[in-house]
Write a protein that holds these residues in place. Structure first.
Motif, PDB file in Angstrom:
ATOM      1  N   SER A  31       0.819  -1.202   0.000  1.00  0.00           N
ATOM      2  CA  SER A  31       0.000   0.000   0.000  1.00  0.00           C
ATOM      3  C   SER A  31       0.856   1.256   0.000  1.00  0.00           C
ATOM      4  CB  SER A  31      -0.927  -0.015   1.216  1.00  0.00           C
ATOM      5  OG  SER A  31      -0.184  -0.095   2.395  1.00  0.00           O
ATOM      6  N   LYS A  32       0.186   2.366  -0.293  1.00  0.00           N
ATOM      7  CA  LYS A  32       0.855   3.661  -0.280  1.00  0.00           C
ATOM      8  C   LYS A  32       0.579   4.346   1.046  1.00  0.00           C
ATOM      9  CE  LYS A  32      -1.244   4.503  -4.206  1.00  0.00           C
ATOM     10  NZ  LYS A  32      -1.847   5.268  -5.281  1.00  0.00           N
ATOM     11  N   ARG A  33       1.623   4.783   1.706  1.00  0.00           N
ATOM     12  CA  ARG A  33       1.490   5.473   2.982  1.00  0.00           C
ATOM     13  C   ARG A  33       1.073   6.921   2.733  1.00  0.00           C
ATOM     14  NH1 ARG A  33       3.270   4.458   8.101  1.00  0.00           N
ATOM     15  NH2 ARG A  33       3.488   6.275   9.416  1.00  0.00           N
ATOM     16  N   VAL A  34       0.180   7.421   3.566  1.00  0.00           N
ATOM     17  CA  VAL A  34      -0.250   8.815   3.507  1.00  0.00           C
ATOM     18  C   VAL A  34       0.569   9.575   4.551  1.00  0.00           C
ATOM     19  CG1 VAL A  34      -2.170  10.414   3.816  1.00  0.00           C
ATOM     20  CG2 VAL A  34      -2.577   8.144   2.809  1.00  0.00           C
ATOM     21  N   SER A  35       1.265  10.613   4.120  1.00  0.00           N
ATOM     22  CA  SER A  35       2.054  11.439   5.048  1.00  0.00           C
ATOM     23  C   SER A  35       1.185  12.562   5.583  1.00  0.00           C
ATOM     24  CB  SER A  35       3.265  12.037   4.337  1.00  0.00           C
ATOM     25  OG  SER A  35       4.129  11.015   3.914  1.00  0.00           O
ATOM     26  N   PHE A  36       1.347  12.833   6.887  1.00  0.00           N
ATOM     27  CA  PHE A  36       0.580  13.894   7.533  1.00  0.00           C
ATOM     28  C   PHE A  36       1.508  14.982   8.052  1.00  0.00           C
ATOM     29  CE2 PHE A  36      -2.479  10.357   8.240  1.00  0.00           C
ATOM     30  CZ  PHE A  36      -3.569  10.923   7.619  1.00  0.00           C
ATOM     31  N   TRP A  37       0.970  16.229   8.094  1.00  0.00           N
ATOM     32  CA  TRP A  37       1.636  17.360   8.701  1.00  0.00           C
ATOM     33  C   TRP A  37       0.673  17.941   9.720  1.00  0.00           C
ATOM     34  CZ3 TRP A  37       1.312  16.294   3.580  1.00  0.00           C
ATOM     35  CH2 TRP A  37       2.502  15.989   2.933  1.00  0.00           C
ATOM     36  N   GLY A  38       1.200  18.548  10.744  1.00  0.00           N
ATOM     37  CA  GLY A  38       0.358  19.189  11.738  1.00  0.00           C
ATOM     38  C   GLY A  38       0.764  18.781  13.141  1.00  0.00           C
ATOM     39  N   GLU A  39      -0.154  18.985  14.069  1.00  0.00           N
ATOM     40  CA  GLU A  39       0.118  18.709  15.481  1.00  0.00           C
ATOM     41  C   GLU A  39      -1.003  17.837  16.042  1.00  0.00           C
ATOM     42  OE1 GLU A  39      -0.062  21.573  19.129  1.00  0.00           O
ATOM     43  OE2 GLU A  39       1.817  21.884  18.044  1.00  0.00           O
ATOM     44  N   TRP A  40      -0.622  16.774  16.749  1.00  0.00           N
ATOM     45  CA  TRP A  40      -1.579  15.851  17.355  1.00  0.00           C
ATOM     46  C   TRP A  40      -1.084  15.513  18.748  1.00  0.00           C
ATOM     47  CZ3 TRP A  40      -5.972  14.585  14.718  1.00  0.00           C
ATOM     48  CH2 TRP A  40      -6.799  13.616  15.272  1.00  0.00           C
ATOM     49  N   ARG A  41      -1.469  16.335  19.730  1.00  0.00           N
ATOM     50  CA  ARG A  41      -0.978  16.166  21.099  1.00  0.00           C
ATOM     51  C   ARG A  41      -1.958  15.426  21.991  1.00  0.00           C
ATOM     52  NH1 ARG A  41       1.078  21.903  22.926  1.00  0.00           N
ATOM     53  NH2 ARG A  41       0.414  20.936  24.844  1.00  0.00           N
ATOM     54  N   GLU A  42      -3.208  15.335  21.608  1.00  0.00           N
ATOM     55  CA  GLU A  42      -4.242  14.630  22.353  1.00  0.00           C
ATOM     56  C   GLU A  42      -4.367  15.118  23.791  1.00  0.00           C
ATOM     57  OE1 GLU A  42      -3.371  10.428  21.627  1.00  0.00           O
ATOM     58  OE2 GLU A  42      -4.948  10.502  20.114  1.00  0.00           O
ATOM     59  N   ASP A  43      -4.345  16.429  23.966  1.00  0.00           N
ATOM     60  CA  ASP A  43      -4.547  17.062  25.270  1.00  0.00           C
ATOM     61  C   ASP A  43      -3.493  16.648  26.302  1.00  0.00           C
ATOM     62  OD1 ASP A  43      -5.968  18.917  26.843  1.00  0.00           O
ATOM     63  OD2 ASP A  43      -7.026  17.301  27.857  1.00  0.00           O
ATOM     64  N   THR A  44      -2.282  16.328  25.847  1.00  0.00           N
ATOM     65  CA  THR A  44      -1.203  16.016  26.786  1.00  0.00           C
ATOM     66  C   THR A  44      -0.333  17.242  26.957  1.00  0.00           C
ATOM     67  OG1 THR A  44       0.217  15.221  25.010  1.00  0.00           O
ATOM     68  CG2 THR A  44      -1.137  13.575  26.151  1.00  0.00           C
ATOM     69  N   ARG A  45       0.349  17.328  28.062  1.00  0.00           N
ATOM     70  CA  ARG A  45       1.190  18.495  28.322  1.00  0.00           C
ATOM     71  C   ARG A  45       2.549  18.391  27.648  1.00  0.00           C
ATOM     72  NH1 ARG A  45      -0.467  21.203  33.797  1.00  0.00           N
ATOM     73  NH2 ARG A  45      -2.613  20.531  33.813  1.00  0.00           N
ATOM     74  N   SER A  46       3.029  17.190  27.470  1.00  0.00           N
ATOM     75  CA  SER A  46       4.327  17.044  26.809  1.00  0.00           C
ATOM     76  C   SER A  46       4.096  16.851  25.309  1.00  0.00           C
ATOM     77  CB  SER A  46       5.094  15.847  27.368  1.00  0.00           C
ATOM     78  OG  SER A  46       4.393  14.664  27.087  1.00  0.00           O
ATOM     79  N   ILE A  47       5.003  17.368  24.537  1.00  0.00           N
ATOM     80  CA  ILE A  47       4.894  17.241  23.085  1.00  0.00           C
ATOM     81  C   ILE A  47       5.704  16.031  22.659  1.00  0.00           C
ATOM     82  CG2 ILE A  47       5.414  18.302  20.873  1.00  0.00           C
ATOM     83  CD1 ILE A  47       5.041  21.007  22.199  1.00  0.00           C
ATOM     84  N   SER A  48       5.035  15.105  22.028  1.00  0.00           N
ATOM     85  CA  SER A  48       5.694  13.908  21.516  1.00  0.00           C
ATOM     86  C   SER A  48       6.012  14.135  20.037  1.00  0.00           C
ATOM     87  CB  SER A  48       4.771  12.700  21.669  1.00  0.00           C
ATOM     88  OG  SER A  48       5.324  11.594  21.029  1.00  0.00           O
ATOM     89  N   PRO A  49       7.209  13.781  19.600  1.00  0.00           N
ATOM     90  CA  PRO A  49       7.561  14.006  18.204  1.00  0.00           C
ATOM     91  C   PRO A  49       6.830  13.075  17.249  1.00  0.00           C
ATOM     92  CG  PRO A  49       9.331  12.861  19.316  1.00  0.00           C
ATOM     93  CD  PRO A  49       8.308  13.214  20.358  1.00  0.00           C
ATOM     94  N   SER A  50       6.309  11.952  17.743  1.00  0.00           N
ATOM     95  CA  SER A  50       5.635  11.017  16.852  1.00  0.00           C
ATOM     96  C   SER A  50       4.132  11.278  16.840  1.00  0.00           C
ATOM     97  CB  SER A  50       5.912   9.579  17.280  1.00  0.00           C
ATOM     98  OG  SER A  50       5.377   9.341  18.555  1.00  0.00           O
ATOM     99  N   ILE A  51       3.528  11.025  15.707  1.00  0.00           N
ATOM    100  CA  ILE A  51       2.091  11.176  15.537  1.00  0.00           C
ATOM    101  C   ILE A  51       1.482   9.777  15.654  1.00  0.00           C
ATOM    102  CG2 ILE A  51       0.274  11.828  13.921  1.00  0.00           C
ATOM    103  CD1 ILE A  51       2.257  13.827  12.703  1.00  0.00           C
ATOM    104  N   PRO A  52       0.514   9.584  16.558  1.00  0.00           N
ATOM    105  CA  PRO A  52      -0.046   8.246  16.764  1.00  0.00           C
ATOM    106  C   PRO A  52      -1.077   7.833  15.716  1.00  0.00           C
ATOM    107  CG  PRO A  52      -1.124   9.777  18.222  1.00  0.00           C
ATOM    108  CD  PRO A  52      -0.047  10.550  17.492  1.00  0.00           C
ATOM    109  N   ILE A  53      -1.087   8.521  14.591  1.00  0.00           N
ATOM    110  CA  ILE A  53      -2.028   8.229  13.513  1.00  0.00           C
ATOM    111  C   ILE A  53      -1.229   7.826  12.281  1.00  0.00           C
ATOM    112  CG2 ILE A  53      -3.850   9.160  12.030  1.00  0.00           C
ATOM    113  CD1 ILE A  53      -4.693   9.240  14.912  1.00  0.00           C
ATOM    114  N   SER A  54      -1.643   6.750  11.630  1.00  0.00           N
ATOM    115  CA  SER A  54      -1.032   6.366  10.358  1.00  0.00           C
ATOM    116  C   SER A  54      -2.150   6.052   9.373  1.00  0.00           C
ATOM    117  CB  SER A  54      -0.109   5.154  10.530  1.00  0.00           C
ATOM    118  OG  SER A  54      -0.835   4.043  11.020  1.00  0.00           O
ATOM    119  N   ALA A  55      -1.845   6.182   8.092  1.00  0.00           N
ATOM    120  CA  ALA A  55      -2.851   5.917   7.063  1.00  0.00           C
ATOM    121  C   ALA A  55      -2.181   5.324   5.833  1.00  0.00           C
ATOM    122  CB  ALA A  55      -3.581   7.205   6.698  1.00  0.00           C
ATOM    123  N   PHE A  56      -2.898   4.434   5.173  1.00  0.00           N
ATOM    124  CA  PHE A  56      -2.418   3.760   3.974  1.00  0.00           C
ATOM    125  C   PHE A  56      -3.558   3.643   2.976  1.00  0.00           C
ATOM    126  CE2 PHE A  56      -0.072   2.179   7.587  1.00  0.00           C
ATOM    127  CZ  PHE A  56       1.237   2.245   7.164  1.00  0.00           C
TER     128      PHE A  56
END
Length: 129
Positions: A31-56
């Protein structure tokens, strides 16, 4: 006698779990991976560099996966500014969301994901005939 049944059932659960992982891995390879841009912190105080969402995209089907299942996800697919698909998926069902794109014409589409905390991700879908 009940103790003897627990071992085969447990072994079967482990087997099914690893079989699902293998099938997911195989389907992701073609499959082809879909790349995302933006911010997805899920109401957490620390910023995680990884996005917990993937798409294909595989054979005209878009699969969106959340590794945390903490957020409701509103999915919006558009082309040339016109919204062609929009749906809100409750957090409990975001482990694997599939969207049939077979009726979409070939071309480039925008995809946007939002959650209840105003986190946003954007990407592009490239559909071929």
């Amino acid at each position: 006698m009940a103790k003897n049944l627990k071992k085969p059932v447990g072994a079967m659960c482990v087997f099914l779990f690893f079989s699902c992982l293998l099938l997911q891995s195989i389907s992701a390879e073609g499959s082809k991976r879909v790349s995302f841009w933006g911010e997805w912190r899920e109401d957490t105080r620390s910023i995680s560099p990884s996005i917990p969402i993937s798409a294909f995209i595989n054979d005209g089907v878009l699969s969106i996966h959340s590794s945390t299942q903490r957020s409701d996800i509103t999915i919006c697919i558009s082309k040339d500014g016109k919204v062609l698909y929009e749906e809100m998926i409750p957090a409990s069902k975001t482990d694997c969301v599939t969207i049939d794109l077979s009726e979409f014409e070939s071309g480039t589409y925008s995809i946007g994901l939002k959650n209840q905390w105003a986190d946003c991700l954007w990407g592009e879908l490239f559909l071929n005939e």
